[in-house]
Write an enzyme that holds these catalytic residues in place. Structure first.
Site, PDB file in Angstrom:
ATOM      1  N   HIS A 106      -8.216   1.421  -1.240  1.00 34.67           N
ATOM      2  CA  HIS A 106      -8.078   0.447  -2.291  1.00 34.67           C
ATOM      3  C   HIS A 106      -9.469  -0.110  -2.752  1.00 34.67           C
ATOM      4  CE1 HIS A 106      -3.845   0.581  -1.867  1.00 34.67           C
ATOM      5  NE2 HIS A 106      -4.012   0.345  -0.600  1.00 34.67           N
ATOM      6  N   SER A 153       0.676  -1.112  -0.085  1.00 35.42           N
ATOM      7  CA  SER A 153      -0.014   0.154   0.185  1.00 35.42           C
ATOM      8  C   SER A 153       0.925   1.069   0.035  1.00 35.42           C
ATOM      9  CB  SER A 153      -0.837  -0.020   1.417  1.00 35.42           C
ATOM     10  OG  SER A 153      -2.060   0.899   1.036  1.00 35.42           O
TER      11      SER A 153
END
Length: 304
Positions: A196, A88
């Site tokens: 996301h 991430s």
């Protein structure tokens, strides 16, 4: 061959980075982060409060400062990677390790990412599902979603560990469905929104502008982006993947497969989360959260 992996914001905790702030190389990076970031992170990492530290606006810069401090410690010892990946927001740290970004630019870019994501209205959440296959979680997510209430798999952390991300009501429905389907564990994550996932689309234009406006250099070593899980040294591919990552799935399971044959893997930051995930698939990884492990790392001997 040495590979570096960098953790993301889910690894923040009060007290993080303590030994890195005591190391001269690490301390210099944290001090620089305090100068550059909208709000200093050293005191927040050391003392909290936790509710402020885990907030997206602060968590992403805090974990990045620790990641880059750990990277500086390794570089001081002459240890450099031959392949990199980040989980991430950790992908920005990985780009710094690959030479795409310098430390100042990486810190500024992460601060922008955190602000753009924190400014979005809080309309979603994330839940980890353990003990079900990825395909089964995808099926349940599709069943739980509704028009205007999207739900997707946001992170693939392992073959039986997925994180769903989306509208709050859909996440709640998924949690019930996963329990009925025999999930070993269903855990709501302490995050401020649905990262996301399509709910991050409101930040995408600003993020794309920030990324494309950031000075970058071609990587010195291959990078494995989250959005593709394919090693690349092509800068345009890296840029596109970094932009897409905001709303796209983190393909960490595939990334671990790519890294499985790397002789020495190091989780670079104050975390052992990625090392644990790699151990779960039979891949050894040491962590800079363990100072003794750092001392055992050595500059590779030049080829004869």
């Amino acid at each position: 061959m040495i590979g570096f992996v960098f953790p993301g914001q889910g690894t923040v905790r009060v007290g993080m980075g303590g030994w890195l702030r005591r190391d001269p190389a690490g301390a210099a990076v944290v001090a620089r982060a305090d100068e550059l970031l909208p709000e200093p992170v050293s005191g927040l990492c050391a003392r909290g409060p936790l509710d402020k530290l885990v907030d997206t606006l602060h968590a992403q810069p805090a974990v990045t400062a620790c990641n880059l401090a750990a990277l500086a410690v390794l570089r001081e010892r002459g240890v450099e990677p031959e392949v990199v990946a980040g989980h991430s927001v950790g992908e920005v740290s990985a780009l710094c390790a690959a030479g795409v970004l310098d430390v100042d630019t990486a810190l500024r870019l992460v601060a922008t990412r955190a602000r753009l994501m924190a400014d979005l209205p809080t309309t979603g959440g994330m839940t980890a599902v353990l003990g079900l296959t990825l395909r089964r979680v995808e099926e349940l997510a599709a069943e739980a979603a509704r028009p205007g209430e999207p739900l997707v798999v946001g992170l693939e952390n392992a073959s039986d560990h997925a994180v769903v991300s989306g509208a709050t009501a859909a996440v709640d429905r998924l949690a019930a469905l996963a329990g009925e389907a025999g999930a070993r564990k269903v855990v709501a994550l302490k995050v401020s929104n649905a990262f996301h996932s399509p709910l991050m689309a409101g930040a995408l234009d600003g993020w794309a502008e920030a990324v494309r406006g950031t000075p970058m250099r071609p990587p010195r070593v291959p990078v494995v982006p989250n959005a593709t899980a394919e090693p690349t040294t092509d800068l345009s591919t890296i840029v596109d993947a970094l932009i897409a990552q905001l709303t796209a799935r983190v393909r960490w399971t595939e990334t671990m497969g790519v890294l499985a044959d790397v002789e020495t893997l190091v989780e670079v930051g104050d975390s052992k989360v990625l090392a644990g995930l790699l151990r779960g698939v039979g891949v050894r990884c040491v962590s800079t959260a363990d100072p003794a492990a750092v001392r055992r790392l050595r500059r590779p001997e030049p080829a004869a």
